[in-house]
Design an enzyme around this catalytic site. Sequence first.
Site, PDB file in Angstrom:
ATOM      1  CB  CYS A 155     -82.851 -28.672  -6.086  1.00 34.84           C
ATOM      2  SG  CYS A 155     -81.314 -27.725  -6.291  1.00 34.84           S
ATOM      3  N   GLY A 159     -72.112 -28.366 -15.589  1.00 34.51           N
ATOM      4  CA  GLY A 159     -70.162 -28.648 -16.432  1.00 34.51           C
ATOM      5  C   GLY A 159     -69.637 -28.159 -16.137  1.00 34.51           C
ATOM      6  CB  CYS A 212     -74.337 -23.980  -3.930  1.00 31.31           C
ATOM      7  SG  CYS A 212     -73.603 -24.879  -5.723  1.00 31.31           S
TER       8      CYS A 212
END
Length: 394
Positions: free
Chosen positions: A214, A118, A82
């Site tokens: 989110c 995933g 991220c």
Amino acid sequence: MSHDVFVTGVGMIPFTKPGASAPYQEMAADATRRALADAGIGYELVQQAYVGYVYADSTAGQSALYEVGMTGIPVVNVNNNCSTGSTALFLARQAVASGAADCVLALGFEQMSPGALGSVFADKPSPFARFDAATDELVSETGIPLALRYFGGAGLAHMKQYGTQLSTFAKIRAKASRHAANNPVALFRNVVTEDEVLATPVMWPGVMTRLMACPPTCGAAAAIVCSAEFAQRHGLDRSVRIRAQAMTTDRPITFEARDMREVVGFSMAREAARQVYEAAGIGPQDVDVVELHDCFAHNELISYEALGLCPVGGAEKFVVDGDNTYGGKFVTNPSGGLLSKGHPLGATGLAQCTELVQQLRGTADKRQVEGARLALQHNLGLGGACVVTLYERV
């Protein structure tokens, strides 16, 4: 000798729901062209590019940039979960600061799939094995997606230690919606109240409702960074400078503390922020506007403490007092954050950069933080990396 680094151009495209976006090459090329147009230069002046994404094959960065131009420059593909977008920015800044290049592109994009994240490489050991084992030990709920267990578990640890209420996370989400209402590129622009957030489907009883997480989205964002000399030579905007930046990874405390807040990077973020404040010679109280990594309302809350915006244990009071919004001490996530824009992993860090550059230029329209001079960005990826960047209006 380190050279000053300016963000002379930014660009992002509106984020969309998975399945509704253009292919990643089109999104990335669009964001790049917008950043080049914002800077007022052609692609031929870019000397290097760092391109971040998580869910695409190797050299997807080249594939995306070849839509803009094939100039033979080095293109480096970056994948840091991220924090990918701001890792690309970290490398671009480093290239200019070191004198290795004068004008560098940082680009991030993601074409996401619907639903929870995933693993793609199921035949190989997971880089999350230690994080998953720690979570299994600390969080008994097993029937919910891992990301929820990570960040919900961190929020639950805060609730248990400090008596933090579920309503406080709802207040954070409601605040995000009020900010996003003024952001034309936010995916979710409808204002929701604290009660409406609490009334959405329960993901984890007593810990999280749906709107506190989110959504995955698709999108792209880009920034052009350059040296002062390059900007002067080409007559480019020099109003926003990267004053300090730090990138950290995990230390033993991540697992040894036996605390879900540490598993999701509390100390990693705190150390990156400490390095930035020290390098800039300022304290958190000097910051005017913040874009931080609110993948869950729970992570926004613990990030207030990690970044020193409030004392450790003081986040609930910080929220209740309204110190996280306009009229308070710090406007956090004026863009609406990940909670309202969604989170296309590779693009998120550069979308945060875009928002803060606009704030410091004074071009954020109804979102404008009055007199913003110092802007702080926090972008975190599990597994792990955290990038904290301080921008300054020159």
